[in-house]
Design a protein around this motif. Structure first.
Motif, PDB file in Angstrom:
ATOM      1  N   VAL A 214      -4.193 -39.778  40.636  1.00  0.00           N
ATOM      2  CA  VAL A 214      -3.538 -38.599  40.345  1.00  0.00           C
ATOM      3  C   VAL A 214      -3.997 -37.732  39.315  1.00  0.00           C
ATOM      4  O   VAL A 214      -3.775 -36.486  39.283  1.00  0.00           O
ATOM      5  N   LEU A 215      -4.454 -38.470  38.168  1.00  0.00           N
ATOM      6  CA  LEU A 215      -4.990 -37.652  36.866  1.00  0.00           C
ATOM      7  C   LEU A 215      -6.419 -36.793  37.214  1.00  0.00           C
ATOM      8  O   LEU A 215      -6.271 -35.798  37.091  1.00  0.00           O
ATOM      9  N   LEU A 216      -6.937 -37.575  38.010  1.00  0.00           N
ATOM     10  CA  LEU A 216      -8.346 -36.769  38.699  1.00  0.00           C
ATOM     11  C   LEU A 216      -7.919 -35.687  39.561  1.00  0.00           C
ATOM     12  O   LEU A 216      -8.839 -34.678  39.354  1.00  0.00           O
ATOM     13  N   ALA A 217      -6.952 -36.015  40.324  1.00  0.00           N
ATOM     14  CA  ALA A 217      -6.697 -34.896  41.168  1.00  0.00           C
ATOM     15  C   ALA A 217      -6.139 -33.752  40.684  1.00  0.00           C
ATOM     16  O   ALA A 217      -6.440 -32.647  40.762  1.00  0.00           O
ATOM     17  N   ALA A 218      -5.363 -34.139  39.659  1.00  0.00           N
ATOM     18  CA  ALA A 218      -4.569 -32.942  38.651  1.00  0.00           C
ATOM     19  C   ALA A 218      -5.800 -31.969  38.022  1.00  0.00           C
ATOM     20  O   ALA A 218      -5.625 -30.805  38.074  1.00  0.00           O
ATOM     21  N   LEU A 219      -6.834 -32.670  37.516  1.00  0.00           N
ATOM     22  CA  LEU A 219      -7.850 -31.942  36.921  1.00  0.00           C
ATOM     23  C   LEU A 219      -8.537 -31.429  37.950  1.00  0.00           C
ATOM     24  O   LEU A 219      -9.056 -30.342  37.757  1.00  0.00           O
ATOM     25  N   ALA A 220      -8.664 -31.889  39.109  1.00  0.00           N
ATOM     26  CA  ALA A 220      -9.476 -31.208  40.187  1.00  0.00           C
ATOM     27  C   ALA A 220      -8.785 -29.936  40.735  1.00  0.00           C
ATOM     28  O   ALA A 220      -9.318 -28.897  40.833  1.00  0.00           O
ATOM     29  N   TRP A 221      -7.460 -30.025  40.948  1.00  0.00           N
ATOM     30  CA  TRP A 221      -6.586 -28.823  41.009  1.00  0.00           C
ATOM     31  C   TRP A 221      -6.792 -27.575  40.295  1.00  0.00           C
ATOM     32  O   TRP A 221      -6.792 -26.685  40.252  1.00  0.00           O
ATOM     33  N   TYR A 222      -6.778 -28.201  38.842  1.00  0.00           N
ATOM     34  CA  TYR A 222      -6.624 -27.220  37.568  1.00  0.00           C
ATOM     35  C   TYR A 222      -7.968 -26.465  37.531  1.00  0.00           C
ATOM     36  O   TYR A 222      -7.907 -25.316  37.386  1.00  0.00           O
ATOM     37  N   VAL A 223      -9.281 -27.127  37.804  1.00  0.00           N
ATOM     38  CA  VAL A 223     -10.361 -26.426  37.429  1.00  0.00           C
ATOM     39  C   VAL A 223     -10.891 -26.000  38.723  1.00  0.00           C
ATOM     40  O   VAL A 223     -11.790 -24.926  38.572  1.00  0.00           O
ATOM     41  N   ARG A 224     -10.376 -26.392  39.939  1.00  0.00           N
ATOM     42  CA  ARG A 224     -10.852 -25.753  41.116  1.00  0.00           C
ATOM     43  C   ARG A 224      -9.808 -25.110  41.911  1.00  0.00           C
ATOM     44  O   ARG A 224      -9.293 -24.114  42.088  1.00  0.00           O
ATOM     45  N   ASN A 225      -9.353 -26.201  43.163  1.00  0.00           N
ATOM     46  CA  ASN A 225      -8.356 -25.744  43.944  1.00  0.00           C
ATOM     47  C   ASN A 225      -7.678 -26.951  44.527  1.00  0.00           C
ATOM     48  O   ASN A 225      -8.001 -28.020  44.352  1.00  0.00           O
ATOM     49  N   GLY A 226      -6.808 -26.868  45.729  1.00  0.00           N
ATOM     50  CA  GLY A 226      -6.142 -27.904  46.447  1.00  0.00           C
ATOM     51  C   GLY A 226      -6.927 -28.665  47.247  1.00  0.00           C
ATOM     52  O   GLY A 226      -6.851 -29.795  47.299  1.00  0.00           O
TER      53      GLY A 226
END
Length: 287
Positions: free
Chosen positions: A60-72
């Motif tokens: 979940v933390l890595l996915a949140a980071l991925a969403w923040y720096v790039r997209n869904g």
């Protein structure tokens, strides 16, 4: 006259190198022990930190980071791909590999960026550094493992040292390139306002060179991941050892699963650093 008459005398270059490595292993034992202790503490500490929470919390933390720096879409890829790693029972090995890569990358970047800054500031140092970097990049990666084993024995420490040396050149090269390509008029404007050399470096040159430096970070991470698999030969653990076991035991499935996990980690880190580089570019273009 026989053919032997035209043969050159053998130069014992390998013997000289072996003697030099053995001398360093004995004379600098305290230095290498300290380096091994430092790397062990960093890698094991980060590994413990990444392995402490349940796998779904970290995903979940890595996915949140991925969403923040790039997209869904990137966040969705992160969730699905890391769930695949867990489903293959490779989560612990993947976290060990991620720890080794991140620590190796951090050390490579600190040393490489400093060397790149010195090379950009001093032409003489740049001329000396370039052939050394050429040598480091062209030497087969397996060769790095030989002195690393002599100095540090078997385990993940020689793997980390070999990974650092192998992945360091792009950080130095692209840092120097980025700093040298900063517009001279911008630097002159800073000098006209009375900025010191230190402020010109940190407030003007480094921010403008950041996209190129980020490209260097991306290359360092990719080279680190490729070397981690090679380092599995010396017992570095993680996914590298999984792939190595698959190859040596002809266990195709095990080797394939380890390779897929390496690819997943590599794509995640590549997209993450690429997005950070694009952000830096966008920020500069907006002024």
């Amino acid at each position: 006259m026989g053919a032997d008459a035209f043969s050159l005398a053998r130069i014992p270059l390998g013997d000289w190198v072996e003697a030099g490595v053995e001398w360093m292993g004995v004379s600098w034992a305290a230095f290498f022990d300290g380096m091994a202790d430092g790397i062990t503490a960093l890698v094991e500490g980060l590994d413990a930190l990444l392995s402490a929470p349940p796998y779904f919390v970290l995903i979940v933390l890595l996915a949140a980071l991925a969403w923040y720096v790039r997209n869904g879409k990137f966040a969705l890829y992160t969730v699905l791909s890391f769930l695949l790693i867990e489903s293959m029972d490779l989560w612990s090995a993947a976290m060990s590999t991620l720890s080794l890569v991140l620590i190796s990358t951090l050390v490579s970047l600190v040393v490489g960026v400093l060397l790149g800054m010195l090379a950009a500031a001093h032409d003489g140092f740049s001329k000396v550094l370039k052939p050394i970097l050429d040598f480091m990049q062209t030497l087969p990666s397996f060769v790095y493992l030989i002195p690393a084993i002599v100095f540090f024995g078997i385990g993940f420490v020689p793997g980390a040292i070999a990974t650092i040396i192998f992945s360091l050149p792009p950080a130095a090269r692209l840092t120097e390139l980025g700093l040298r390509n900063v517009d001279a008029e911008v630097i002159e404007a800073g000098e006209a306002f009375g900025a010191s050399s230190w402020r010109i470096l940190w407030d003007i040159k480094v921010p403008l060179a950041l996209p190129t430096i980020m490209s260097g970070i991306n290359q360092v991470i990719m080279l680190s991941l490729s070397m981690v698999v090679t380092a599995g030969i010396v017992g570095s653990g993680g996914l590298g050892s999984i792939v190595y076991q698959g190859v040596t035991r002809l266990e195709i499935g095990l080797g394939f699963e380890g390779g897929i996990a390496v690819v997943i980690v590599a794509v995640f880190l590549d997209r993450l650093t690429s997005a950070l580089g694009e952000r830096a570019n966008h920020r500069i273009s907006r002024g």
